[in-house]
Design an enzyme around this catalytic site. Structure first.
Site, short mmCIF file in Angstrom:
data_model
loop_
_atom_site.label_atom_id
_atom_site.label_comp_id
_atom_site.label_asym_id
_atom_site.label_seq_id
_atom_site.Cartn_x
_atom_site.Cartn_y
_atom_site.Cartn_z
CG HIS A 61 23.11 46.83 24.02
ND1 HIS A 61 22.59 45.56 23.94
CD2 HIS A 61 22.03 47.65 23.84
CE1 HIS A 61 21.29 45.63 23.74
NE2 HIS A 61 20.93 46.89 23.66
CG HIS A 79 23.93 38.11 18.03
ND1 HIS A 79 22.76 37.82 18.69
CD2 HIS A 79 24.56 39.08 18.76
CE1 HIS A 79 22.66 38.59 19.76
NE2 HIS A 79 23.72 39.36 19.83
#
Length: 344
Positions: A315, A291
């Site tokens: 998101h 990530h």
């Protein structure tokens, strides 16, 4: 978004004097709205049966869309899930959870559902259902005009926010994080099981993230650089969560592309993942190299093209009480979805 609690028990992680490197925005809901219901309906299949599965999910979409109370629907496809099969998924959002509940006892729906549940069908079938308290929810967008998921049913959009682009900002945007650490309690458990059908509920404070990348309007150098520099790191991170997610307490991850009304793939992707807790999601986000590579690639890419950028990103994150969720899997491969970490 729901107003943050006035009494703060836990401090923000925002650095002193923080100035975000690029703008972001959040969708806002009126104060009379306290909850969003989200239901995912999925078909799991071998790729040779895609045509039949797409037809079935489009039929299901028409049924759900014509049900009074469904506020927004989208369709997506996962080319390869953690079992090696493909999926098509209908995600529906409801501002009235009671109307979603009424769908499940609607005669037309139950007849179609049982038809799909027959073991002679060339696909597995599942539904994952969540009532999301807005005090345990956050949604962020790179642009005010970016609509995806629950933002389609928002009441308004904010001006630029400063709680983004630093580690911990995801938690800082969740209203109840001021008074709740959202620690995981319990495990995924079987609610009922018979023959080819199993119903489960995940642990208390399950964390769900749906993170999207819309490249439909990107062009030229912006588009080329995304697919050369950003997309490979994104795919690598999604594959890690799918195949090795147990290392970071990720139960399941599907990397999907949105489908148009005819079932054709678009240039708009998203990762959909379940983590045991928000802390586990944060741990992967902040510390895992897969990530960190995604984060750093976006951090370089967006400011470079911000003046003329056509791509859109965002998101939504939800933290679920145990009593607000259930999932049913019928004729699915072992380890599908939340079955992947059953009793672990």
């Amino acid at each position: 978004m729901t107003k943050t609690n006035d009494v703060r028990k836990y401090s923000l992680r925002m650095p002193k004097g923080w100035k975000p490197p690029f703008p972001s925005y959040t969708s806002e809901f009126d104060s009379d709205k306290t909850e969003i219901a989200m239901a995912l309906f999925g078909l799991q299949f071998n790729i040779a049966d895609r045509k039949k599965a797409v037809k079935a999910i489009l039929d299901l979409k028409i049924l759900v869309q014509n049900t009074q109370g469904c506020d927004y629907i989208d369709l997506a496809e996962c080319i390869q899930d953690n079992t090696g099969k493909s999926q098509v998924v209908l995600t529906s959002y409801w501002l009235d959870g009671d109307k979603l509940s009424s769908l499940f006892v609607n005669k037309t729906f139950t007849q179609l559902w049982e038809q799909y549940a027959d073991s002679s069908q060339p696909f597995g079938l599942y539904r994952e259902v969540f009532n999301i308290p807005l005090s345990r929810y956050e949604i962020v967008h790179s642009h005010q005009d970016h609509l995806v998921g629950a933002s389609h049913i928002r009441d308004s959009v904010s001006e630029e926010i400063d709680t983004h682009a630093y580690w911990g900002s995801m938690r800082d945007r969740i209203p109840d994080s001021s008074i709740n650490r959202f620690d995981a309690e319990g495990a995924i458990e079987v609610v009922s099981q018979e023959k080819n059908r199993i119903v489960v509920a995940a642990n208390h404070n399950l964390a769900i993230i749906r993170s999207d990348q819309n490249m439909n309007d990107s062009k030229g150098e912006e588009r080329d650089e995304y697919y050369q520099d950003v997309y490979p790191t994104l795919v690598k991170g999604m594959q890690f969560l799918r195949d090795e997610g147990e290392e970071v307490n990720c139960y399941d991850c599907r990397f999907m592309s949105f489908l148009d009304d005819n079932g054709n793939s678009t240039d708009h992707t998203f990762g959909y993942a379940y983590f045991k807790s928000l802390e586990d999601l944060e741990g992967w986000s902040e510390h895992h190299p897969t990530h960190k590579a995604i984060f750093n690639s976006f951090k370089q890419y967006i400011p470079k093209h911000i003046a003329t950028i056509g791509s859109r990103f965002g998101h939504e994150v939800s933290i679920l009480p145990k009593e607000n969720q259930f999932a049913e899997y019928i004729n699915c491969a072992p380890n599908t979805g939340l079955l992947n970490r059953l009793n672990r």
